[in-house]
Design an enzyme around this catalytic site. Structure first.
Site, PDB file in Angstrom:
ATOM      1  N   LYS A 168       7.880   2.142   8.742  1.00 42.25           N
ATOM      2  CA  LYS A 168       8.420   0.764   8.483  1.00 42.25           C
ATOM      3  C   LYS A 168       8.970   1.244   7.232  1.00 42.25           C
ATOM      4  O   LYS A 168       9.865   0.476   6.367  1.00 42.25           O
ATOM      5  CB  LYS A 168       7.123   0.514   8.468  1.00 42.25           C
ATOM      6  CG  LYS A 168       7.204   0.817  10.058  1.00 42.25           C
ATOM      7  CD  LYS A 168       5.892  -1.088   9.795  1.00 42.25           C
ATOM      8  CE  LYS A 168       4.734   0.154   8.822  1.00 42.25           C
ATOM      9  NZ  LYS A 168       4.050   1.402   9.585  1.00 42.25           N
TER      10      LYS A 168
ATOM     11  N   ARG B 127       0.132  -8.104  10.704  1.00 40.71           N
ATOM     12  CA  ARG B 127      -1.033  -6.801  11.912  1.00 40.71           C
ATOM     13  C   ARG B 127      -1.764  -7.459  12.785  1.00 40.71           C
ATOM     14  O   ARG B 127      -2.052  -6.550  13.526  1.00 40.71           O
ATOM     15  CB  ARG B 127      -1.253  -6.079  10.916  1.00 40.71           C
ATOM     16  CG  ARG B 127      -0.696  -4.678  10.159  1.00 40.71           C
ATOM     17  CD  ARG B 127      -1.480  -4.453   9.018  1.00 40.71           C
ATOM     18  NE  ARG B 127      -0.917  -2.670   9.608  1.00 40.71           N
ATOM     19  CZ  ARG B 127      -0.766  -1.806   8.880  1.00 40.71           C
ATOM     20  NH1 ARG B 127      -0.230  -2.680   8.404  1.00 40.71           N
ATOM     21  NH2 ARG B 127      -0.671  -0.394   8.645  1.00 40.71           N
TER      22      ARG B 127
ATOM     23  N   ARG C 265       3.729  13.767   4.681  1.00 43.64           N
ATOM     24  CA  ARG C 265       4.247  12.521   4.056  1.00 43.64           C
ATOM     25  C   ARG C 265       3.900  12.735   1.880  1.00 43.64           C
ATOM     26  O   ARG C 265       2.944  13.000   2.224  1.00 43.64           O
ATOM     27  CB  ARG C 265       4.107  11.364   3.873  1.00 43.64           C
ATOM     28  CG  ARG C 265       3.803  10.740   3.071  1.00 43.64           C
ATOM     29  CD  ARG C 265       4.104   9.345   3.552  1.00 43.64           C
ATOM     30  NE  ARG C 265       3.194   8.619   3.817  1.00 43.64           N
ATOM     31  CZ  ARG C 265       2.801   7.145   4.609  1.00 43.64           C
ATOM     32  NH1 ARG C 265       3.862   6.544   5.020  1.00 43.64           N
ATOM     33  NH2 ARG C 265       1.790   7.309   5.283  1.00 43.64           N
TER      34      ARG C 265
ATOM     35  N   ARG D 238      -0.995   9.875   0.311  1.00 44.88           N
ATOM     36  CA  ARG D 238      -2.204   8.786   0.226  1.00 44.88           C
ATOM     37  C   ARG D 238      -3.831   8.986   0.911  1.00 44.88           C
ATOM     38  O   ARG D 238      -3.623  10.474   1.494  1.00 44.88           O
ATOM     39  CB  ARG D 238      -1.611   7.684   1.236  1.00 44.88           C
ATOM     40  CG  ARG D 238      -0.533   6.827   0.099  1.00 44.88           C
ATOM     41  CD  ARG D 238      -0.167   6.047   1.323  1.00 44.88           C
ATOM     42  NE  ARG D 238      -0.843   5.198   2.748  1.00 44.88           N
ATOM     43  CZ  ARG D 238      -0.190   4.442   3.571  1.00 44.88           C
ATOM     44  NH1 ARG D 238       1.026   4.223   3.032  1.00 44.88           N
ATOM     45  NH2 ARG D 238      -0.922   4.344   4.398  1.00 44.88           N
TER      46      ARG D 238
ATOM     47  N   ARG E 146      -5.837   4.524  12.236  1.00 47.72           N
ATOM     48  CA  ARG E 146      -4.867   4.161  12.058  1.00 47.72           C
ATOM     49  C   ARG E 146      -4.228   3.975  13.500  1.00 47.72           C
ATOM     50  O   ARG E 146      -4.010   2.451  13.189  1.00 47.72           O
ATOM     51  CB  ARG E 146      -4.102   4.659  11.126  1.00 47.72           C
ATOM     52  CG  ARG E 146      -4.890   4.341   9.610  1.00 47.72           C
ATOM     53  CD  ARG E 146      -3.987   5.012   8.727  1.00 47.72           C
ATOM     54  NE  ARG E 146      -3.073   5.067   8.325  1.00 47.72           N
ATOM     55  CZ  ARG E 146      -2.476   5.939   7.733  1.00 47.72           C
ATOM     56  NH1 ARG E 146      -3.067   7.150   7.062  1.00 47.72           N
ATOM     57  NH2 ARG E 146      -0.715   5.633   7.420  1.00 47.72           N
TER      58      ARG E 146
HETATM   59  P1  AP5 Z   1       7.057   5.849   6.194  1.00 46.49           P
HETATM   60  O1  AP5 Z   1       8.402   5.561   6.489  1.00 46.49           O
HETATM   61  O2  AP5 Z   1       6.044   6.340   4.953  1.00 46.49           O
HETATM   62  O3  AP5 Z   1       6.027   5.614   7.533  1.00 46.49           O
HETATM   63  P2  AP5 Z   1       5.541   4.179   8.079  1.00 46.49           P
HETATM   64  O4  AP5 Z   1       6.443   3.721   9.411  1.00 46.49           O
HETATM   65  O5  AP5 Z   1       6.178   3.055   6.443  1.00 46.49           O
HETATM   66  O6  AP5 Z   1       3.734   4.106   7.982  1.00 46.49           O
HETATM   67  P3  AP5 Z   1       2.448   3.934   6.907  1.00 46.49           P
HETATM   68  O7  AP5 Z   1       1.988   5.365   7.197  1.00 46.49           O
HETATM   69  O8  AP5 Z   1       2.900   3.756   5.872  1.00 46.49           O
HETATM   70  O9  AP5 Z   1       2.167   3.063   7.604  1.00 46.49           O
HETATM   71  P4  AP5 Z   1       0.929   2.242   7.630  1.00 46.49           P
HETATM   72  O10 AP5 Z   1       1.166   1.552   8.986  1.00 46.49           O
HETATM   73  O11 AP5 Z   1      -0.364   3.488   8.802  1.00 46.49           O
HETATM   74  O12 AP5 Z   1       0.728   1.993   6.424  1.00 46.49           O
HETATM   75  P5  AP5 Z   1       0.612   0.737   5.465  1.00 46.49           P
HETATM   76  O13 AP5 Z   1       0.537   0.870   3.622  1.00 46.49           O
HETATM   77  O14 AP5 Z   1       1.168  -0.234   6.160  1.00 46.49           O
HETATM   78  O15 AP5 Z   1       7.260   7.335   7.277  1.00 46.49           O
HETATM   79  C1  AP5 Z   1       6.111   8.402   7.008  1.00 46.49           C
HETATM   80  C2  AP5 Z   1       6.935   9.508   7.313  1.00 46.49           C
HETATM   81  O16 AP5 Z   1       7.954  10.195   8.242  1.00 46.49           O
HETATM   82  C3  AP5 Z   1       7.296   9.990   5.383  1.00 46.49           C
HETATM   83  O17 AP5 Z   1       7.440  11.210   5.124  1.00 46.49           O
HETATM   84  C4  AP5 Z   1       9.389   9.748   6.126  1.00 46.49           C
HETATM   85  O18 AP5 Z   1       9.542  10.920   5.327  1.00 46.49           O
HETATM   86  C5  AP5 Z   1       8.558  11.115   7.788  1.00 46.49           C
HETATM   87  N1  AP5 Z   1      10.271  10.053   8.366  1.00 46.49           N
HETATM   88  C6  AP5 Z   1      10.355   8.598   8.659  1.00 46.49           C
HETATM   89  N2  AP5 Z   1      10.903   8.398   9.559  1.00 46.49           N
HETATM   90  C7  AP5 Z   1      11.062   9.456   9.826  1.00 46.49           C
HETATM   91  C8  AP5 Z   1      12.032  10.123  10.919  1.00 46.49           C
HETATM   92  N3  AP5 Z   1      13.350   9.121  11.512  1.00 46.49           N
HETATM   93  N4  AP5 Z   1      12.101  11.074  11.780  1.00 46.49           N
HETATM   94  C9  AP5 Z   1      11.536  12.523  10.822  1.00 46.49           C
HETATM   95  N5  AP5 Z   1      10.782  11.748   9.242  1.00 46.49           N
HETATM   96  C10 AP5 Z   1      10.830  10.013   9.403  1.00 46.49           C
HETATM   97  O19 AP5 Z   1      -0.544   0.378   5.834  1.00 46.49           O
HETATM   98  C11 AP5 Z   1      -2.123   0.918   5.044  1.00 46.49           C
HETATM   99  C12 AP5 Z   1      -3.087   0.721   4.981  1.00 46.49           C
HETATM  100  O20 AP5 Z   1      -3.643  -0.916   4.634  1.00 46.49           O
HETATM  101  C13 AP5 Z   1      -4.166   0.280   6.552  1.00 46.49           C
HETATM  102  O21 AP5 Z   1      -4.183   0.939   7.327  1.00 46.49           O
HETATM  103  C14 AP5 Z   1      -5.112  -1.083   6.400  1.00 46.49           C
HETATM  104  O22 AP5 Z   1      -6.132  -1.112   6.092  1.00 46.49           O
HETATM  105  C15 AP5 Z   1      -4.372  -1.894   5.479  1.00 46.49           C
HETATM  106  N6  AP5 Z   1      -2.988  -2.554   5.385  1.00 46.49           N
HETATM  107  C16 AP5 Z   1      -1.782  -2.822   5.245  1.00 46.49           C
HETATM  108  N7  AP5 Z   1      -1.425  -3.930   6.259  1.00 46.49           N
HETATM  109  C17 AP5 Z   1      -2.593  -5.009   5.764  1.00 46.49           C
HETATM  110  C18 AP5 Z   1      -2.070  -5.665   6.893  1.00 46.49           C
HETATM  111  N8  AP5 Z   1      -1.448  -7.127   6.646  1.00 46.49           N
HETATM  112  N9  AP5 Z   1      -3.560  -6.598   7.479  1.00 46.49           N
HETATM  113  C19 AP5 Z   1      -4.476  -5.658   7.378  1.00 46.49           C
HETATM  114  N10 AP5 Z   1      -4.450  -4.297   6.857  1.00 46.49           N
HETATM  115  C20 AP5 Z   1      -3.830  -4.304   6.132  1.00 46.49           C
END
Ligand code: AP5
Ligand code: ZN
Length: 217
Positions: free
Chosen positions: A13, A88, A127, A161, A172
């Site tokens: 994402k 979410r 990552r 992170r 997660r």
């Molecule tokens: P990356 O693009 O970083 O993946 P991502 O989908 O953004 O993953 P996140 O881990 O950031 O998502 P998340 O939903 O857990 O975290 P968030 O910050 O939203 O890609 C991952 C890796 O793979 C990278 O190294 C990239 O280079 C590689 N990659 C990407 N695409 C690839 C491909 N096609 N092939 C190979 N490699 C690839 O949330 C964190 C925390 O915040 C949550 O756990 C929760 O506690 C809280 N939170 C956030 N939003 C909310 C909400 N709306 N409600 C409640 N709690 C929330």
């Protein structure tokens, strides 16, 4: 245009939202980034969110919605927004509908990035990001041209992170399946759901997403 990116941790994402921002001038709005900024700034919301995020669980709808509303009001939605990691939960999705309706906007597409859970542990554990500009990298899938030096800004400080360890990634993923995956049906029912196979390479996923954005804007 309002575009939602749905998908489990590691689906890509953040990576894709940043690419769409560059290519189409859309504004990325990541609740994960906003929450991490609140944690770093030690605001009340950040203090409440810290332990929840480290456990890999979802932060309360109340906190997330408060943070999101502020940021959405500031954002230049004329250019278009990409919601990354929001909504979410069903409560968040309904609140978003109400916010958009009130401002005369609508969701153009909710894209589900479809991936296999097992692969996500490796993606997330490998990552790292540039501490200066936030560009994302991966130990195996996206390394900087010169080791330790950011391709984008030349920065040399990379960070990882606190929640990117194998154990927290599993929590997660569980939270995603229990609380977020039901939104796929929610948006399908509204006729705005699109699905992208996100197991391919970063560029191939970007191509599929670019076609969707071009089709709705
Ligand atoms: P990356 O693009 O970083 O993946 P991502 O989908 O953004 O993953 P996140 O881990 O950031 O998502 P998340 O939903 O857990 O975290 P968030 O910050 O939203 O890609 C991952 C890796 O793979 C990278 O190294 C990239 O280079 C590689 N990659 C990407 N695409 C690839 C491909 N096609 N092939 C190979 N490699 C690839 O949330 C964190 C925390 O915040 C949550 O756990 C929760 O506690 C809280 N939170 C956030 N939003 C909310 C909400 N709306 N409600 C409640 N709690 C929330
Ligand atoms: Zn950088």
């Amino acid at each position: 245009a309002v575009l939602i990116l749905l998908g489990p941790p590691g689906a890509g994402k953040g990576t894709q939202a940043r690419m769409l921002e560059e290519k189409f001038g859309l504004v990325q709005l990541s609740t994960g980034d906003l929450l991490r900024a609140a944690v770093a700034a030690e605001t009340d919301a950040g203090k409440a969110a810290k332990a929840v995020m480290e456990a890999g669980e979802l932060v309360s709808d109340e906190i997330v919605l408060a943070i999101l509303k502020d940021r959405l009001a500031e954002a230049d939605t004329q250019a278009g927004v990409i919601l990354d990691g929001f909504p979410r939960t069903t409560v968040q999705a309904e609140a978003l509908d109400a916010l958009l309706t009130a401002s005369g906007q609508k969701i153009n597409a909710a894209v589900s990035l479809d991936v296999v859970d097992e692969a996500m542990v490796e993606r997330v554990s490998g990552r790292f990001t540039c501490a200066n500009c936030g560009e994302g990298y991966h130990d195996s899938f996206k390394t900087p041209a010169v080791e330790g030096v950011c391709d984008k800004c030349g920065g040399t400080e990379m960070k990882r992170r606190a929640d990117d360890n194998a154990e927290t990634v599993r929590s997660r993923l569980a939270a995603y399946h229990a609380q977020t995956a039901p939104l796929i049906d929610y948006y399908d029912g509204k006729g705005v759901l699109k699905r992208v196979d996100a197991m391919g390479g970063i560029q191939s996923v970007a191509g599929d997403l670019g076609a969707i954005v071009a089709g709705v804007s």
